[in-house]
Scaffold this active site. Sequence first.
Site, mmCIF file in Angstrom:
data_model
loop_
_atom_site.group_PDB
_atom_site.id
_atom_site.type_symbol
_atom_site.label_atom_id
_atom_site.label_comp_id
_atom_site.label_asym_id
_atom_site.label_seq_id
_atom_site.Cartn_x
_atom_site.Cartn_y
_atom_site.Cartn_z
ATOM 1 N N HIS A 148 34.219 78.398 26.834
ATOM 2 C CA HIS A 148 33.699 77.893 27.763
ATOM 3 C C HIS A 148 33.500 76.543 27.790
ATOM 4 C CE1 HIS A 148 30.173 75.546 30.983
ATOM 5 N NE2 HIS A 148 31.100 76.849 31.145
ATOM 6 N N ASP A 184 33.455 78.276 34.632
ATOM 7 C CA ASP A 184 31.774 79.019 34.898
ATOM 8 C C ASP A 184 31.447 80.989 35.105
ATOM 9 O OD1 ASP A 184 31.438 76.387 33.767
ATOM 10 O OD2 ASP A 184 30.564 75.873 35.700
#
EC number: 3.1.1.4
Length: 138
Positions: free
Chosen positions: A63, A105
């Site tokens: 991420h 996300d």
Amino acid sequence: MRTLWIVAVLLLGVEGNLWQFREMIKEATGKEPLTTYLFYACYCGWGGRGEPKDATDRCCFVHDCCYGKLTACSPKLDMYTYSQKNEDIVCGGDDPCKKEICECDKAAAICFLNNLGTYNEEYNNYRKSRCIEESPKC
């Protein structure tokens, strides 16, 4: 109690996308991200260094890398549009930057879901000072 105070202070600075990311994780995993992932291992939460400790920590590493590729965007601030259809997260909107942030996300939320079985409570509230190995490349 000290941890709750720190979380409360950090939340004062949470705007836009980070709050949406929290909601997305909560919807995908059923877990409260602030207590489950915010201080997990070496990469979850603010900053990151060393070798990811497990699959969950690797979700956070990936991420971070995803956000790092969005140099023309503001991934921690930009609000995006998404919906949940059945159990699928669908990123929407016309702004390419916001859509890419949402996709970063989404990938992390799905990664957390897929790795719930290997979540290690020993890495929750892990001291980042223990993350001393060389960081892998994105």
